[in-house]
Write a protein that holds these residues in place. Structure first.
Motif, mmCIF file in Angstrom:
data_model
loop_
_atom_site.group_PDB
_atom_site.id
_atom_site.type_symbol
_atom_site.label_atom_id
_atom_site.label_comp_id
_atom_site.label_asym_id
_atom_site.label_seq_id
_atom_site.Cartn_x
_atom_site.Cartn_y
_atom_site.Cartn_z
ATOM 1 N N LEU A 39 0.869 -1.172 0.000
ATOM 2 C CA LEU A 39 0.000 0.000 0.000
ATOM 3 C C LEU A 39 0.903 1.219 0.000
ATOM 4 O O LEU A 39 1.846 1.286 0.799
ATOM 5 N N GLN A 71 0.345 7.944 -3.389
ATOM 6 C CA GLN A 71 0.912 8.569 -4.583
ATOM 7 C C GLN A 71 1.041 10.065 -4.396
ATOM 8 O O GLN A 71 0.548 10.627 -3.421
ATOM 9 N N SER A 103 -0.486 12.259 -5.953
ATOM 10 C CA SER A 103 -1.803 12.872 -6.003
ATOM 11 C C SER A 103 -2.578 12.671 -4.704
ATOM 12 O O SER A 103 -3.769 12.928 -4.654
ATOM 13 N N ARG A 134 -3.564 10.045 -3.557
ATOM 14 C CA ARG A 134 -4.464 8.894 -3.602
ATOM 15 C C ARG A 134 -3.701 7.641 -3.170
ATOM 16 O O ARG A 134 -2.502 7.533 -3.384
ATOM 17 N N LEU A 135 -4.443 6.726 -2.586
ATOM 18 C CA LEU A 135 -3.832 5.486 -2.115
ATOM 19 C C LEU A 135 -3.765 4.492 -3.259
ATOM 20 O O LEU A 135 -4.746 4.267 -3.955
ATOM 21 N N SER A 136 -2.584 3.894 -3.431
ATOM 22 C CA SER A 136 -2.484 2.910 -4.496
ATOM 23 C C SER A 136 -2.059 1.567 -3.908
ATOM 24 O O SER A 136 -1.233 1.499 -3.004
ATOM 25 N N VAL A 137 -2.668 0.511 -4.420
ATOM 26 C CA VAL A 137 -2.355 -0.839 -3.980
ATOM 27 C C VAL A 137 -1.612 -1.516 -5.113
ATOM 28 O O VAL A 137 -2.033 -1.445 -6.271
ATOM 29 N N VAL A 193 -8.541 0.928 5.393
ATOM 30 C CA VAL A 193 -8.659 1.131 3.945
ATOM 31 C C VAL A 193 -8.955 -0.176 3.230
ATOM 32 O O VAL A 193 -9.814 -0.252 2.362
#
Lengths: 129, 169
Positions: free
Chosen positions: B47, B50, B52, B54-57, B85
């Motif tokens: 996890l 980013q 931005s 935003r959370l990225s997986v 999350v």
């Protein structure tokens, strides 16, 4: 790339699972070739150590399955070999994570409506939550 | 040195909740906090946040992993945030008494519907084939038998609806 929405016809269908089983055959050449024995043995073989190992495996696997659930239906970026990147909507994975079913796979040839990605070809999949 | 895929579940479990750097065969690096390592494929789920915000997986397939190094250890707080999350249904916001009364309500309803249910600590067991854990919603039922699972789930759901109906009236 984003302008290309022409669906391409399917060139070759993959062979489906056996009709008489649940699709998972531990004696199949595919499984033996691609999946090493899934239980790496810990050196101590006492009962409680096995139970603890099993408990950890179950917890890790449950989290992984929930990750796959979260990924379902989302637009995912697949990083493949040679720095190739494609985007598609994730559908499902098989039990050994050997194949990934996706739809609307964006390729240089157009958008493939349905596709199966071999996990050996995929390095990583990323998506936003 | 053992290959990544041959490591023990204990080794994989020790990495959960820590920020790591995963290296693959092409010398690419992926950084993020470990949510889990799949014991079947040795795939690592990271996890990360980013630019931005935003959370990225990111799921890195086990066959591609050559090395995993811990960068920073996680804390109880980071584990809690990660779970909120990625496991959004597990909100532990009910008190012990609330959980007890929910458990009792579900147990009584199942008994009234002639389902053999017993209490085992905080868990309800049905006929040795199905378990319902806190907070006893349809999604908390687990079983290897699809038929029993679907039957009990619809009963638990109708119990929830009954409770909601009472609150409204």
């Amino acid at each position: 790339m984003s302008g290309m929405k022409t669906p391409v016809s399917v060139l070759r269908l993959p062979r489906g699972p056996e009709p008489n089983s649940r699709g998972f055959d531990p004696t199949s050449p595919r499984f033996i070739a691609l999946c090493p024995t899934t239980l790496p043995s810990s050196s101590s073989s006492s009962g409680s150590a096995d139970e603890e190992e099993q408990r950890l495996r179950a917890e890790l696997r449950e989290r992984f399955l929930r990750t796959l659930l979260l990924m379902t239906g989302k637009r995912v970026r697949f990083d493949m070999h040679e720095h190739v990147r494609v985007h598609a909507r994730f559908g499902a994975s098989d039990i050994d994570v050997l194949n990934l079913q996706v739809c609307d796979l964006e390729t240089p040839l157009g958008v493939q409506r349905e596709a199966l990605l071999r996990s050996q070809d995929v390095i990583a999949c990323s998506f936003e939550v | 040195m053992l290959q990544w895929r041959d490591r023990s579940p204990q080794h994989w479990h020790e990495l959960v909740n820590h920020e790591v750097c995963v290296t693959n065969r092409d010398q690419q690096r992926f950084e993020g906090r470990v949510f889990t390592v799949d014991p079947v494929s040795a795939s690592v789920v990271l996890l990360s946040v980013q630019e931005s915000e935003r959370l990225s997986v990111r799921v890195i397939l086990g066959h591609a992993v050559t090395d995993v190094q811990i960068l920073r250890r996680g804390t109880e707080e980071t584990e809690r945030q990660m779970k909120s999350v990625l496991l959004p249904d597990r909100a532990q916001s009910l008190s012990a008494e609330e959980l007890k009364s929910r458990r009792e309500s579900v147990r009584l309803w199942l008994e009234q519907n002639r389902v053999p249910v017993t209490e085992d600590g905080e868990v309800l067991r049905v006929a040795n084939a199905l378990t319902i854990s806190a907070p006893y919603r349809p999604g908390d039922c687990s079983s290897a038998n699809e038929i029993i699972l679907s039957r009990v789930q619809s009963l638990v759901e109708s119990n929830d609806e009954k409770i909601r109906g009472h609150l409204r009236s």
